[in-house]
Design an enzyme around this catalytic site. Structure first.
Site, mmCIF file in Angstrom:
data_model
loop_
_atom_site.group_PDB
_atom_site.id
_atom_site.type_symbol
_atom_site.label_atom_id
_atom_site.label_comp_id
_atom_site.label_asym_id
_atom_site.label_seq_id
_atom_site.Cartn_x
_atom_site.Cartn_y
_atom_site.Cartn_z
ATOM 1 C CE LYS A 260 45.046 40.292 49.226
ATOM 2 N NZ LYS A 260 45.080 41.275 48.197
ATOM 3 N NE ARG A 334 36.974 43.677 41.399
ATOM 4 C CZ ARG A 334 37.807 44.091 40.647
ATOM 5 N NH1 ARG A 334 37.771 44.131 39.334
ATOM 6 N NH2 ARG A 334 38.863 44.878 41.189
#
Length: 483
Positions: A260, A334
């Site tokens: 990021k 996830r």
């Protein structure tokens, strides 16, 4: 490591004029006459346009006449017809934020109607805790006690339990990642279980590997901090159905090798807000001894870049044997939830998971509303009803078969991204759906409301405690209704 308020909550039936406190908080309805203490002053303020009693409007009076309290704070409640748990919660929180910027011992609050005791009490808890406790001079001072004047005494245990749970969840989210990582989160969970009366079993890396949780372990490979998985069990209705609660607990998310940028990473200590909500919710249910059975799973990892980190193109195998092509290591939540959901689905056919899963959900719904996705419409409506009753917000997103192609892979059973810009939140939901078997399941993407980037009238910046109140409502409804 954790610094939690120790404020006590009490109920009083004293006349408002006789209550001795550092502050007396008095609510005023926008569209109804006010006849409580300071009625003449309120009338003058209204006539002069200085106080309209709009929702969250505040007017402090530092030298009040006719009351035993040292100070009075009038708070606007808005229209009486619009009153509900959320509006009273926020009004109480706004009042508490105003008062607790300085240190006071006793704050008394007039509960406008006994039905709002829970809303007012937990709202006060919300407004009396902030993230600035590590400053040389703290910016928030929880009082020694809140006195709910005219409140319902039978609601007091729930006020106390939900307040403590809210404080726990918010403090976990606000704790710096050098202090809160998978091992220390697991220690906090075990301590909460001992104190509140629920079982906590912590799995280390070797146990997680033995349990065939390759997807979770893949995410953890890049960090020096080993993964942990905490299993929470609360049995309030032996032999009855079990509600499964699963929380994403990425204690810091750098994005892994899909790194990021700094402005996207700065708040990533909040990426465990789902696990914090599950732990705090189970704690509250256990303290209240509700007649319900809960099976909670906290998937706890750090997502970091290193020479051992998960790589793009890697294929992981989850607990249920399904294979996953990794095309973005920043879609890691996830991956850990896949194994956690598999485990939970082996113990119950009623599941809800909580996760700060996608920025796409914030694009779709903003920062105040969670996205709900489900494989069973009736179950989803039950969960939405609990969220609404708790005074929180969620909105149902579609999950029909037309979205199945979002996660198709050429080399594995599925890929961990949607493959493009569109329907990113639903792609995350479609991925998780592959790991719940035949359970009724709802996924709450809480990326928006779990962390406030700036202060508002009713809330300090930082962790919000999102979904803690909703989990208590879900548990209550499940215990009363059963499967």
């Amino acid at each position: 490591m954790l610094n939690l308020p120790q404020t006590q909550f009490e109920v009083s039936a004293e006349p408002l004029t006789a209550v001795r406190a550092d502050w007396l908080v008095l609510g005023v309805w926008l569209d109804q006459p006010y006849s409580g203490p300071g009625a003449e002053l309120v009338a003058k303020l209204r006539e002069g346009g200085d106080f309209g009693a709009k929702h969250l409007e505040l007017v402090p009076v530092l030298s009040p006449a006719g009351v035993a309290a040292a100070r009075v704070l009038f708070v606007g409640l808005g229209k009486r017809a619009d009153a509900k748990r959320a509006t009273l919660h926020d009004a109480a929180a706004a009042a508490a934020r105003h008062i607790t910027a300085k240190k006071f011992a006793t704050v008394a609050v007039a509960v406008p109607d006994p039905e709002f005791t829970l809303a007012v009490g937990v709202g006060l808890a919300q407004g009396s805790q902030g993230p600035g406790i590590r400053k040389g001079t703290p910016t928030r001072f929880a009082p020694e006690r809140f006195v709910l004047v005219g409140g319902a005494a039978d609601e007091l245990p729930r006020v106390r339990a939900e307040a403590r749970a809210l404080w726990l969840a918010r403090e976990l989210v606000n704790t710096p990642p050098r202090e809160l990582y998978p091992e220390t989160f697991a220690v906090v969970a075990a301590g909460a279980g001992r104190a509140a009366g629920f079982e906590v079993e912590v799995w280390d890396e070797s146990r997680i590997a033995a349990e065939r949780m390759g997807s979770l372990l893949g995410v953890a490979e890049g960090s020096a901090r080993p993964a942990r998985l905490a299993v929470l069990r609360y049995t309030g209705n032996p032999g009855g159905p079990v509600l499964g609660l699963v929380g994403k607990g990425v204690t810091f998310d750098s994005g892994g090798l899909s790194l990021k940028p700094s402005d996207g990473m700065v708040d990533m200590k909040c990426d465990m807000a789902g696990a914090a909500a599950v732990l705090a919710g189970v704690q509250a249910v256990a303290e209240l001894k509700l007649p319900v059975n809960l099976f909670g799973v906290l998937a706890l990892v750090e997502n970091m870049p290193s020479g051992t980190a998960l790589k793009l193109g890697d294929v992981l195998t989850a607990r249920n044997g399904k294979t996953i092509e990794v095309l973005n290591t920043d879609a890691e939540g996830r991956l850990i939830l896949a194994d956690a959901l598999c485990l939970a689905a082996e113990h119950t056919k009623f599941l809800v998971n909580f996760a700060t899963l996608t920025g796409a959900c914030m694009v779709a719904l903003g920062t105040e509303t969670s996205g709900l996705m489900t494989n069973n419409d009736a179950w989803g409506e039950q969960i939405l009803g609990a969220v609404a009753k708790a005074g929180e917000r969620a909105w149902k997103l579609p999950m029909d078969a037309s979205y199945d192609g979002l996660i198709k892979s050429k080399v594995a059973d599925m890929r961990n991204t949607g493959g493009g810009r569109w329907a990113g939140a639903i792609a995350g939901g479609k991925f998780l759906e592959q790991f719940v078997g035949d359970a009724k399941w709802a996924h709450l993407d809480i990326a928006g409301p779990s962390f406030a980037e700036s202060d508002s009238a009713a809330q300090d910046a930082g962790g919000t405690g999102c979904m803690v109140r909703s989990i208590v409502e879900m548990a209550r409804a499940f215990g009363e209704r059963g499967a």
